[in-house]
Design an enzyme around this catalytic site. Structure first.
Site, mmCIF file in Angstrom:
data_model
loop_
_atom_site.group_PDB
_atom_site.id
_atom_site.type_symbol
_atom_site.label_atom_id
_atom_site.label_comp_id
_atom_site.label_asym_id
_atom_site.label_seq_id
_atom_site.Cartn_x
_atom_site.Cartn_y
_atom_site.Cartn_z
ATOM 1 N N THR A 101 0.871 -1.188 0.000
ATOM 2 C CA THR A 101 0.000 0.000 0.000
ATOM 3 C C THR A 101 0.906 1.236 0.000
ATOM 4 O OG1 THR A 101 -0.134 -0.234 2.427
ATOM 5 C CG2 THR A 101 -2.005 -1.028 1.158
ATOM 6 N N THR A 111 -1.405 -2.480 5.572
ATOM 7 C CA THR A 111 -1.740 -1.267 6.321
ATOM 8 C C THR A 111 -2.637 -0.408 5.437
ATOM 9 O OG1 THR A 111 0.369 -1.384 7.437
ATOM 10 C CG2 THR A 111 -0.754 0.758 7.465
ATOM 11 N N ARG A 137 8.699 -5.609 12.676
ATOM 12 C CA ARG A 137 9.739 -4.718 12.152
ATOM 13 C C ARG A 137 10.645 -5.518 11.237
ATOM 14 N NH1 ARG A 137 12.688 -3.856 17.441
ATOM 15 N NH2 ARG A 137 11.797 -5.924 17.574
ATOM 16 N N LYS A 190 -3.308 0.742 13.704
ATOM 17 C CA LYS A 190 -2.039 0.566 12.989
ATOM 18 C C LYS A 190 -1.386 1.925 12.680
ATOM 19 C CE LYS A 190 1.314 -0.998 10.690
ATOM 20 N NZ LYS A 190 2.442 -1.654 11.334
ATOM 21 N N PHE A 211 12.816 3.528 20.910
ATOM 22 C CA PHE A 211 12.552 4.536 19.870
ATOM 23 C C PHE A 211 12.907 5.944 20.325
ATOM 24 C CE2 PHE A 211 10.769 2.583 16.047
ATOM 25 C CZ PHE A 211 10.948 1.266 16.454
ATOM 26 N N CYS A 268 7.585 2.067 5.727
ATOM 27 C CA CYS A 268 6.333 2.229 6.472
ATOM 28 C C CYS A 268 6.122 3.587 7.114
ATOM 29 C CB CYS A 268 6.236 1.111 7.496
ATOM 30 S SG CYS A 268 6.095 -0.467 6.661
ATOM 31 N N LYS A 278 5.423 6.531 4.560
ATOM 32 C CA LYS A 278 4.149 6.472 3.817
ATOM 33 C C LYS A 278 2.948 6.475 4.764
ATOM 34 C CE LYS A 278 3.382 1.493 3.210
ATOM 35 N NZ LYS A 278 2.232 1.335 4.090
ATOM 36 N N ARG A 321 13.898 1.312 0.780
ATOM 37 C CA ARG A 321 12.788 2.243 0.574
ATOM 38 C C ARG A 321 12.879 3.418 1.556
ATOM 39 N NH1 ARG A 321 7.802 -2.069 0.154
ATOM 40 N NH2 ARG A 321 9.110 -3.230 1.610
HETATM 41 P P1 NAD Z 1 6.099 -5.784 -0.511
HETATM 42 O O1 NAD Z 1 6.110 -4.784 -1.577
HETATM 43 O O2 NAD Z 1 7.378 -6.340 0.015
HETATM 44 O O3 NAD Z 1 5.215 -7.062 -0.967
HETATM 45 C C1 NAD Z 1 3.961 -6.968 -1.564
HETATM 46 C C2 NAD Z 1 3.816 -8.134 -2.537
HETATM 47 O O4 NAD Z 1 2.474 -8.227 -2.992
HETATM 48 C C3 NAD Z 1 4.680 -8.037 -3.781
HETATM 49 O O5 NAD Z 1 5.508 -9.167 -3.879
HETATM 50 C C4 NAD Z 1 3.658 -7.970 -4.940
HETATM 51 O O6 NAD Z 1 4.117 -8.613 -6.108
HETATM 52 C C5 NAD Z 1 2.501 -8.696 -4.332
HETATM 53 N N1 NAD Z 1 1.190 -8.432 -4.953
HETATM 54 C C6 NAD Z 1 0.640 -7.239 -5.272
HETATM 55 N N2 NAD Z 1 -0.592 -7.417 -5.779
HETATM 56 C C7 NAD Z 1 -0.832 -8.751 -5.757
HETATM 57 C C8 NAD Z 1 -1.945 -9.558 -6.135
HETATM 58 N N3 NAD Z 1 -3.073 -9.032 -6.625
HETATM 59 N N4 NAD Z 1 -1.836 -10.896 -5.999
HETATM 60 C C9 NAD Z 1 -0.720 -11.455 -5.513
HETATM 61 N N5 NAD Z 1 0.359 -10.737 -5.134
HETATM 62 C C10 NAD Z 1 0.295 -9.400 -5.249
HETATM 63 O O7 NAD Z 1 5.242 -5.145 0.679
HETATM 64 P P2 NAD Z 1 5.428 -5.366 2.262
HETATM 65 O O8 NAD Z 1 6.580 -4.585 2.758
HETATM 66 O O9 NAD Z 1 5.326 -6.815 2.564
HETATM 67 O O10 NAD Z 1 4.098 -4.623 2.791
HETATM 68 C C11 NAD Z 1 2.824 -5.185 2.600
HETATM 69 C C12 NAD Z 1 1.847 -4.428 3.494
HETATM 70 O O11 NAD Z 1 2.166 -4.667 4.871
HETATM 71 C C13 NAD Z 1 1.871 -2.909 3.336
HETATM 72 O O12 NAD Z 1 0.571 -2.408 3.509
HETATM 73 C C14 NAD Z 1 2.762 -2.448 4.478
HETATM 74 O O13 NAD Z 1 2.475 -1.133 4.895
HETATM 75 C C15 NAD Z 1 2.382 -3.426 5.555
HETATM 76 N N6 NAD Z 1 3.437 -3.659 6.558
HETATM 77 C C16 NAD Z 1 4.738 -3.789 6.173
HETATM 78 C C17 NAD Z 1 5.724 -4.052 7.131
HETATM 79 C C18 NAD Z 1 7.167 -4.175 6.750
HETATM 80 O O14 NAD Z 1 8.010 -4.238 7.638
HETATM 81 N N7 NAD Z 1 7.537 -4.215 5.487
HETATM 82 C C19 NAD Z 1 5.359 -4.205 8.476
HETATM 83 C C20 NAD Z 1 3.997 -4.088 8.823
HETATM 84 C C21 NAD Z 1 3.048 -3.820 7.856
HETATM 85 C C1 UGA Z 2 8.141 -0.027 11.695
HETATM 86 C C2 UGA Z 2 7.480 -0.335 13.049
HETATM 87 O O1 UGA Z 2 8.488 -0.377 14.072
HETATM 88 C C3 UGA Z 2 6.756 -1.679 13.008
HETATM 89 O O2 UGA Z 2 6.078 -1.908 14.243
HETATM 90 C C4 UGA Z 2 5.724 -1.642 11.867
HETATM 91 O O3 UGA Z 2 5.090 -2.897 11.738
HETATM 92 C C5 UGA Z 2 6.428 -1.312 10.565
HETATM 93 O O4 UGA Z 2 7.139 -0.047 10.687
HETATM 94 C C6 UGA Z 2 5.432 -1.180 9.468
HETATM 95 O O5 UGA Z 2 4.325 -0.740 9.677
HETATM 96 O O6 UGA Z 2 5.791 -1.561 8.374
HETATM 97 P P1 UGA Z 2 10.359 -0.811 10.429
HETATM 98 O O7 UGA Z 2 10.048 0.295 9.486
HETATM 99 O O8 UGA Z 2 10.682 -2.149 9.886
HETATM 100 O O9 UGA Z 2 9.117 -1.028 11.444
HETATM 101 O O10 UGA Z 2 11.606 -0.392 11.312
HETATM 102 P P2 UGA Z 2 11.828 0.430 12.677
HETATM 103 O O11 UGA Z 2 12.691 -0.367 13.549
HETATM 104 O O12 UGA Z 2 10.576 0.923 13.251
HETATM 105 O O13 UGA Z 2 12.694 1.676 12.150
HETATM 106 C C7 UGA Z 2 12.133 2.660 11.294
HETATM 107 C C8 UGA Z 2 13.083 3.823 11.132
HETATM 108 O O14 UGA Z 2 13.213 4.549 12.354
HETATM 109 C C9 UGA Z 2 14.510 3.411 10.742
HETATM 110 O O15 UGA Z 2 14.999 4.313 9.785
HETATM 111 C C10 UGA Z 2 15.282 3.539 12.045
HETATM 112 O O16 UGA Z 2 16.651 3.805 11.859
HETATM 113 C C11 UGA Z 2 14.573 4.717 12.684
HETATM 114 N N1 UGA Z 2 14.719 4.737 14.159
HETATM 115 C C12 UGA Z 2 14.122 3.779 14.921
HETATM 116 C C13 UGA Z 2 15.442 5.761 14.754
HETATM 117 O O17 UGA Z 2 16.000 6.652 14.077
HETATM 118 N N2 UGA Z 2 15.534 5.796 16.130
HETATM 119 C C14 UGA Z 2 14.951 4.852 16.915
HETATM 120 O O18 UGA Z 2 15.073 4.952 18.158
HETATM 121 C C15 UGA Z 2 14.226 3.824 16.296
#
Ligand code: NAD
Ligand code: UGA
Length: 432
Positions: free
Chosen positions: A85, A121, A153, A206, A251, A262, A265, A330
């Site tokens: 997303t 998300t 994370r 979230k 944090f 994350c 965005k 990213r």
């Molecule tokens: P990502 O880009 O790594 O993976 C998404 C995947 O979905 C891709 O591989 C894409 O090819 C696939 N996809 C898209 N449309 C599809 C479809 N119609 N059918 C099958 N596959 C499809 O994304 P991500 O980092 O895993 O994030 C996914 C969601 O989870 C986001 O909303 C993000 O905000 C949330 N989130 C991410 C994290 C994180 O640490 N990356 C943590 C918590 C929540």
């Molecule tokens: C973050 C959240 O911590 C997760 O709970 C959530 O699920 C995720 O986003 C998401 O929604 O995708 P993430 O982005 O993987 O996880 O990594 P973080 O450990 O949170 O770090 C994010 C950024 O903050 C990094 O650039 C890190 O260097 C920075 N950071 C973190 C600081 O500068 N200071 C801190 O004390 C902690």
């Protein structure tokens, strides 16, 4: 229980692998053929500690498989949506096209009652729209739509998934809640709290969590700037305030600004939602502005440490990913820092343990090296951007001897001011 995971990225792959490790029968679906082919050959598409072993073990046990075929949703008791997303170009709102496309594809392939669980998300109200799509596409099927946001994370994803602080389940449907209890039963037995809420509330939790964490980081970063002006030490300020249980020590590490897939965005999307509902979130708006400015300002910090002119100078950067233990580039602060330094005429060389392949697409002019020592060779300045463990105990005397200059800018405060000066570095860090 059979689970289908739609989207096999950071969240889908980790969640799918962990669910299979609990004993569920999991099929991970992705549109990206190269990702699925790699996984079928035992090759991980991302770097995440412990993931390869977890995936291979569960594939071997026959509990985890991969496919590009959406028909795999047939017969699944729970179908998770874990697609991206990202920020929508232009206005910064969450781009929901992948979620809605997945919803349509799932609905078109279901052959019986199902629980569809959104793990991506998504802004408040997205579950309502997913439900509407489902009802339109499959009017005769009993489909419940649940929100189950993910809090893992990157870099600590498996541990976060298996030992969560809480599991949020947003649904008003009792049958769906029973399915969700069954999905998470192994964690429930370990006493991980299950928090049942309304679907809209779960969606908002979230964003509230991510925006609050981003605010905490930005607060300490501004405090670090003030510390530099008044001669205080931000690490001690952080310790002093964080040891108050009401505040908490996590944090509160000052650095170059938050990045990643994350926080940037999700803060933007929350601001948009709040504006749409005429309930602006001014604190989060400030956080975004302050953090955006900070990343490029870190480039200026390096330039100042180098006397104000970096034209023709060679700058060695250690760490490019937005945080350690991931290959995710990213919104990494390194991108803005490299840009600022190159704009000022510097030449950059860099090393990152896992991020260089991804970084090479984004910063084509940066000369990627094989290790920290090679990177520092004949550099005018050394900049630590990401706190990978491997950078924490470098032989700094060896590094200094190989460098042309003696400037070191430690944007993660991983070295001791006194020690570095004693070795002979002109050392700058953040808020100390
Ligand atoms: P990502 O880009 O790594 O993976 C998404 C995947 O979905 C891709 O591989 C894409 O090819 C696939 N996809 C898209 N449309 C599809 C479809 N119609 N059918 C099958 N596959 C499809 O994304 P991500 O980092 O895993 O994030 C996914 C969601 O989870 C986001 O909303 C993000 O905000 C949330 N989130 C991410 C994290 C994180 O640490 N990356 C943590 C918590 C929540
Ligand atoms: C973050 C959240 O911590 C997760 O709970 C959530 O699920 C995720 O986003 C998401 O929604 O995708 P993430 O982005 O993987 O996880 O990594 P973080 O450990 O949170 O770090 C994010 C950024 O903050 C990094 O650039 C890190 O260097 C920075 N950071 C973190 C600081 O500068 N200071 C801190 O004390 C902690």
């Amino acid at each position: 229980m059979k689970i289908a995971m739609i989207g096999t990225g950071y969240v889908g792959l980790v969640s799918g692998a962990c669910f299979s490790d609990f004993g569920h029968d999991v099929i991970c679906v992705d549109k990206d053929i190269s990702k699925i082919t790699a996984l079928e050959n035992g090759i991980m598409p991302i770097y995440e500690p412990g993931l390869e072993e977890l995936v291979l073990r569960n594939v071997a046990a026959g509990r985890l498989s991969f496919t590009t075929e959406i028909e795999a949703v047939k017969g699944a008791a729970a179908i998770f949506i874990a697609v991206g997303t990202p920020s929508r170009r232009g206005d910064g709102h969450a781009d929901l096209r992948y979620v809605f496309a997945a919803a349509e594809e799932i609905a078109a392939n279901l052959d019986g009652p199902a629980v569809v669980v959104d793990k991506s998300t998504v802004p408040v109200g997205t579950g309502d729209e997913v439900e509407r799509i489902m009802r339109e596409k499959a009017p005769n099927l009993d489909i419940a739509v649940v929100s189950n946001p993910e809090f893992l994370r990157e870099g600590a994803a498996i541990d976060d998934f298996k030992r969560p602080d809480r599991i949020v389940i947003g649904s008003e449907d009792e049958r769906a809640n029973d399915v969700m209890r069954e999905v998470y039963r192994p964690l429930f037995l370990n006493k991980s709290p299950l928090l049942f809420t309304g679907r809209r509330t779960a969606e908002l939790i979230k964003y509230a969590a991510n925006a609050f964490l981003a605010t905490k980081i930005t607060f300490i970063n501004e405090m670090a700037d003030l510390c530099e002006k008044v001669g205080a030490n931000v690490q001690d300020v952080s310790r002093g305030m964080g040891s108050d249980n009401r505040i908490g020590s996590k944090f509160l590490h000052a650095g170059p600004g938050y990045g990643g897939s994350c926080f940037p965005k999700d803060t933007l999307a929350l601001i948009k939602t709040a504006q749409d509902y005429n309930s602006p979130m001014q604190i989060v708006e400030s956080v975004v502005q302050v953090n955006d400015k900070r990343k490029r300002a870190m480039g200026r910090k390096v330039i100042e440490a180098m006397g104000g002119d970096v034209r023709g100078k060679k700058i060695a950067m250690l760490g490019l990913t937005f945080k350690p233990n991931t290959d995710d580039m990213r919104d990494a602060p390194s991108i803005a820092i490299v840009q600022a330094l190159e704009d000022a005429g510097a030449q950059i060389c860099a090393y990152d343990p896992e991020g260089m392949k991804e970084a090479a697409h984004i910063m084509a002019t940066v000369d990627m090296k094989q290790n920290a020592y090679e990177t520092a060779q004949s550099a005018d300045a050394l900049v630590i951007v990401t706190e990978w463990d491997i950078f924490r105990a470098l032989d700094m005397r060896r590094i200094l001897t190989s460098m042309k200059g003696n400037i070191m800018v430690d944007l993660r405060n991983i070295y001791d001011d006194h020690d570095m000066r004693e070795i002979g570095f002109s050392y700058t860090s953040v808020g100390r």
